[in-house]
Write an enzyme that holds these catalytic residues in place. Structure first.
Site, PDB file in Angstrom:
ATOM      1  N   LYS A   7     -13.051  -4.464   1.915  1.00  7.39           N
ATOM      2  CA  LYS A   7     -14.253  -3.254   1.888  1.00  7.39           C
ATOM      3  C   LYS A   7     -15.435  -3.396   1.993  1.00  7.39           C
ATOM      4  O   LYS A   7     -16.131  -2.800   2.297  1.00  7.39           O
ATOM      5  CB  LYS A   7     -13.969  -2.462   0.840  1.00  7.39           C
ATOM      6  CG  LYS A   7     -12.243  -1.844   0.407  1.00  7.39           C
ATOM      7  CD  LYS A   7     -12.186  -1.250  -0.745  1.00  7.39           C
ATOM      8  CE  LYS A   7     -11.165  -0.307  -0.792  1.00  7.39           C
ATOM      9  NZ  LYS A   7     -11.449   0.743  -2.004  1.00  7.39           N
ATOM     10  N   GLY A  19      -4.193   6.869 -13.293  1.00  5.08           N
ATOM     11  CA  GLY A  19      -5.536   5.802 -11.885  1.00  5.08           C
ATOM     12  C   GLY A  19      -4.439   6.386 -10.794  1.00  5.08           C
ATOM     13  O   GLY A  19      -5.429   6.430  -9.886  1.00  5.08           O
ATOM     14  N   ASN A  49     -14.058   2.358   2.791  1.00  8.15           N
ATOM     15  CA  ASN A  49     -12.148   2.532   2.164  1.00  8.15           C
ATOM     16  C   ASN A  49     -11.634   3.260   3.652  1.00  8.15           C
ATOM     17  O   ASN A  49     -11.120   3.297   3.746  1.00  8.15           O
ATOM     18  CB  ASN A  49     -11.683   2.813   1.182  1.00  8.15           C
ATOM     19  CG  ASN A  49     -12.035   4.897   1.365  1.00  8.15           C
ATOM     20  OD1 ASN A  49     -13.304   4.656   2.178  1.00  8.15           O
ATOM     21  ND2 ASN A  49     -11.167   4.899   0.409  1.00  8.15           N
ATOM     22  N   THR A  85      -8.787  -1.403   2.816  1.00 15.80           N
ATOM     23  CA  THR A  85      -7.829  -2.276   1.608  1.00 15.80           C
ATOM     24  C   THR A  85      -8.653  -3.593   1.774  1.00 15.80           C
ATOM     25  O   THR A  85      -9.419  -4.592   1.852  1.00 15.80           O
ATOM     26  CB  THR A  85      -7.298  -1.274   1.087  1.00 15.80           C
ATOM     27  OG1 THR A  85      -6.900  -1.928  -0.194  1.00 15.80           O
ATOM     28  CG2 THR A  85      -5.935  -2.686   2.228  1.00 15.80           C
ATOM     29  N   TYR A 136      -3.029   1.671 -11.770  1.00 15.56           N
ATOM     30  CA  TYR A 136      -1.860   2.555 -11.860  1.00 15.56           C
ATOM     31  C   TYR A 136      -0.975   2.487 -11.441  1.00 15.56           C
ATOM     32  O   TYR A 136       0.288   3.110 -11.377  1.00 15.56           O
ATOM     33  CB  TYR A 136      -2.493   4.270 -10.386  1.00 15.56           C
ATOM     34  CG  TYR A 136      -2.227   2.654  -9.459  1.00 15.56           C
ATOM     35  CD1 TYR A 136      -3.696   3.013  -8.482  1.00 15.56           C
ATOM     36  CD2 TYR A 136      -1.510   2.512  -8.341  1.00 15.56           C
ATOM     37  CE1 TYR A 136      -3.943   2.416  -7.532  1.00 15.56           C
ATOM     38  CE2 TYR A 136      -1.710   1.977  -6.636  1.00 15.56           C
ATOM     39  CZ  TYR A 136      -2.812   1.861  -6.437  1.00 15.56           C
ATOM     40  OH  TYR A 136      -2.533   1.292  -5.559  1.00 15.56           O
ATOM     41  N   SER A 189       0.919  -1.316  -0.134  1.00 14.82           N
ATOM     42  CA  SER A 189      -0.166   0.233  -0.235  1.00 14.82           C
ATOM     43  C   SER A 189       0.676   1.143   0.481  1.00 14.82           C
ATOM     44  O   SER A 189       1.867   1.384   0.747  1.00 14.82           O
ATOM     45  CB  SER A 189      -0.384  -0.047   1.125  1.00 14.82           C
ATOM     46  OG  SER A 189      -1.290   1.387   1.455  1.00 14.82           O
ATOM     47  N   LEU A 190       0.277   2.075  -1.132  1.00 12.02           N
ATOM     48  CA  LEU A 190       1.241   3.293  -0.812  1.00 12.02           C
ATOM     49  C   LEU A 190       0.551   4.524   0.062  1.00 12.02           C
ATOM     50  O   LEU A 190       1.166   6.139   0.350  1.00 12.02           O
ATOM     51  CB  LEU A 190       0.614   4.087  -2.412  1.00 12.02           C
ATOM     52  CG  LEU A 190       1.955   2.777  -3.430  1.00 12.02           C
ATOM     53  CD1 LEU A 190       1.387   3.798  -5.185  1.00 12.02           C
ATOM     54  CD2 LEU A 190       3.233   2.569  -3.454  1.00 12.02           C
ATOM     55  N   ASP A 245     -13.496   7.068  -2.027  1.00 10.60           N
ATOM     56  CA  ASP A 245     -13.111   6.677  -3.564  1.00 10.60           C
ATOM     57  C   ASP A 245     -14.225   7.638  -4.616  1.00 10.60           C
ATOM     58  O   ASP A 245     -13.001   8.025  -5.444  1.00 10.60           O
ATOM     59  CB  ASP A 245     -13.540   4.892  -4.246  1.00 10.60           C
ATOM     60  CG  ASP A 245     -12.167   4.302  -3.003  1.00 10.60           C
ATOM     61  OD1 ASP A 245     -11.410   4.570  -2.412  1.00 10.60           O
ATOM     62  OD2 ASP A 245     -12.325   2.961  -2.666  1.00 10.60           O
ATOM     63  N   GLY A 286     -17.155  -4.409 -10.612  1.00 11.45           N
ATOM     64  CA  GLY A 286     -16.579  -4.584  -9.063  1.00 11.45           C
ATOM     65  C   GLY A 286     -16.823  -3.524  -8.303  1.00 11.45           C
ATOM     66  O   GLY A 286     -17.792  -2.777  -8.506  1.00 11.45           O
TER      67      GLY A 286
HETATM   68  P1  ATR Z   1     -12.161  -4.735  -7.226  1.00 10.59           P
HETATM   69  O1  ATR Z   1     -12.697  -4.154  -6.190  1.00 10.59           O
HETATM   70  O2  ATR Z   1     -11.348  -3.712  -7.900  1.00 10.59           O
HETATM   71  O3  ATR Z   1     -13.063  -3.391  -8.714  1.00 10.59           O
HETATM   72  P2  ATR Z   1     -12.952  -6.813  -8.456  1.00 10.59           P
HETATM   73  O4  ATR Z   1     -14.473  -6.822  -7.817  1.00 10.59           O
HETATM   74  O5  ATR Z   1     -12.433  -8.033  -8.322  1.00 10.59           O
HETATM   75  O6  ATR Z   1     -12.353  -6.103  -7.954  1.00 10.59           O
HETATM   76  O7  ATR Z   1     -13.348  -6.713  -9.653  1.00 10.59           O
HETATM   77  C1  ATR Z   1     -12.226  -7.101 -10.773  1.00 10.59           C
HETATM   78  C2  ATR Z   1     -13.293  -7.133 -12.287  1.00 10.59           C
HETATM   79  O8  ATR Z   1     -12.263  -7.199 -13.155  1.00 10.59           O
HETATM   80  C3  ATR Z   1     -14.208  -7.421 -12.727  1.00 10.59           C
HETATM   81  O9  ATR Z   1     -15.143  -6.660 -13.724  1.00 10.59           O
HETATM   82  C4  ATR Z   1     -13.787  -8.708 -13.610  1.00 10.59           C
HETATM   83  O10 ATR Z   1     -14.747  -8.722 -14.580  1.00 10.59           O
HETATM   84  P3  ATR Z   1     -14.970 -10.079 -14.077  1.00 10.59           P
HETATM   85  O11 ATR Z   1     -16.767  -9.858 -13.216  1.00 10.59           O
HETATM   86  O12 ATR Z   1     -15.773 -10.831 -15.724  1.00 10.59           O
HETATM   87  O13 ATR Z   1     -14.402 -10.652 -13.192  1.00 10.59           O
HETATM   88  C5  ATR Z   1     -12.854  -7.674 -14.234  1.00 10.59           C
HETATM   89  N1  ATR Z   1     -11.478  -8.867 -14.722  1.00 10.59           N
HETATM   90  C6  ATR Z   1     -10.812  -9.451 -14.094  1.00 10.59           C
HETATM   91  N2  ATR Z   1     -10.073  -9.276 -15.250  1.00 10.59           N
HETATM   92  C7  ATR Z   1     -10.425  -9.785 -16.627  1.00 10.59           C
HETATM   93  C8  ATR Z   1     -10.227  -9.704 -18.484  1.00 10.59           C
HETATM   94  N3  ATR Z   1      -9.014 -10.806 -18.015  1.00 10.59           N
HETATM   95  N4  ATR Z   1     -11.346  -9.511 -18.778  1.00 10.59           N
HETATM   96  C9  ATR Z   1     -12.238  -8.650 -18.024  1.00 10.59           C
HETATM   97  N5  ATR Z   1     -12.402  -8.236 -17.231  1.00 10.59           N
HETATM   98  C10 ATR Z   1     -11.719  -8.873 -15.873  1.00 10.59           C
END
Ligand code: ATR
Length: 287
Positions: free
Chosen positions: A73, A253, A94, A69, A232, A14-15, A109, A136
């Site tokens: 969360k 980012g 967060n 984080t 980022y 973490s930064l 955020d 996500g």
């Molecule tokens: P965060 O909380 O940081 O948003 P997350 O809940 O794990 O992290 O969500 C990651 C997102 O990146 C999701 O929308 C995921 O898509 P899926 O719902 O299909 O898993 C997306 N993602 C991750 N790898 C991907 C890839 N190779 N191509 C397209 N979308 C991807």
């Protein structure tokens, strides 16, 4: 000395400690910001420790708030006494502030993203059409920020289409004037949507660790479209690099990271940090 910090698993990358301590030092405030490695198994115990009379002290110092984080969360919500409307709507916190024996949860955020768009890219979402890739927590924060800032139309697009319905439902109810649509993440759909949008946001994890989107039809975007990547690390992601090469505007980012941290700082200390100081610390660390 008062203690601030961040809980996560992992947390060593973490930064936030670098950013927050730079701002605290500059303003000569008597706080120290520490990383706390808290596993999912220890999450309940950490909150109990902070709340208990004994636990609010770290040695001779008091823990007065912390960032939350990955992966805590969402789960953190259940341990809080009060939750801000944004955090409630996003289903994620967060930032936690201790007020007496009560813990209050916030989510900075969305505000961080909005401020970053305005200050780093001079982009104001009001009346704009915006496409968000991902479904996500990061996508929900972006969705909240641009919907509450008056975007005209927001399109959510995810690799796994079944996830988007659940994400957009509460936002549609809350932001009735904003048209919130979903489309599948296919080349054909993106080719049809790209010419109409003002802002493209990558809120997926693609771009991390050298991964890249294959075949995003960036040449279909209009000149003047802003491309924003929440990833980022690296600073210049493959998406931002390609967008810049095509003459599009880009938004990095680290901006969201910077401004969410600035807002958390204000919630804990009641003071606004010097943005230039946090930015320098952050970019030095990233480089
Ligand atoms: P965060 O909380 O940081 O948003 P997350 O809940 O794990 O992290 O969500 C990651 C997102 O990146 C999701 O929308 C995921 O898509 P899926 O719902 O299909 O898993 C997306 N993602 C991750 N790898 C991907 C890839 N190779 N191509 C397209 N979308 C991807």
């Amino acid at each position: 000395m008062k203690i601030l910090g961040i809980i996560g698993d992992p947390v060593s990358h973490s930064l936030s400690p670098i950013m927050q301590n730079a701002a605290l030092r500059k303003m000569k405030l008597p706080y120290l910001y520490l990383p706390f490695h808290v596993t999912p198994k220890n999450l309940a115990a950490f909150f109990q420790m902070v709340k208990s009379r004994r636990g609010v002290r770290w040695g001779a110092s008091e823990i007065i708030g912390f960032n939350v984080t990955v992966p805590h969360k969402e789960k953190a919500l259940r341990y809080l006494d009060r939750i801000s409307p944004e955090a409630q709507a996003m289903g994620a916190v967060n930032t936690v502030v201790r007020k007496g024996n009560r813990l209050v949860g916030y989510n900075t955020d969305a505000q961080g993203f909005l401020r970053s768009l305005k200050e780093l890219a001079r982009f104001h979402p009001r009346g704009k059409k915006i496409l968000i890739l991902g479904a996500g927590g990061a996508a929900r924060a972006v969705l909240w920020s641009v919907a509450s800032a008056g975007a005209k139309e927001i399109i959510l697009c995810n690799r796994t289409p079944s996830k988007v319905g659940k994400v957009v439902r509460p936002f549609r109810r809350r932001f009735r004037r904003v048209l919130i649509q979903t489309v599948p993440l296919t080349h054909r759909m993106l080719s049809a949507v790209f010419p109409k949008i003002d802002l493209l946001v990558n809120a997926t994890s693609v771009g991390l660790k050298g991964t890249r989107f294959r075949g995003l039809p960036l040449s279909k975007l209009r000149k003047g479209t802003l491309v924003s990547d929440l990833v980022y690390r690296p600073i210049q992601t493959p998406l931002l690099k390609e967008a810049a090469q095509k003459g599009l505007l880009v938004h990095p980012g680290w901006g969201m990271l910077l401004f969410q941290g600035a807002e958390s700082f204000r919630l804990w200390t009641g003071r606004k940090p010097e943005i230039a100081v946090i930015k320098k610390a952050l970019l030095d660390a990233l480089r």
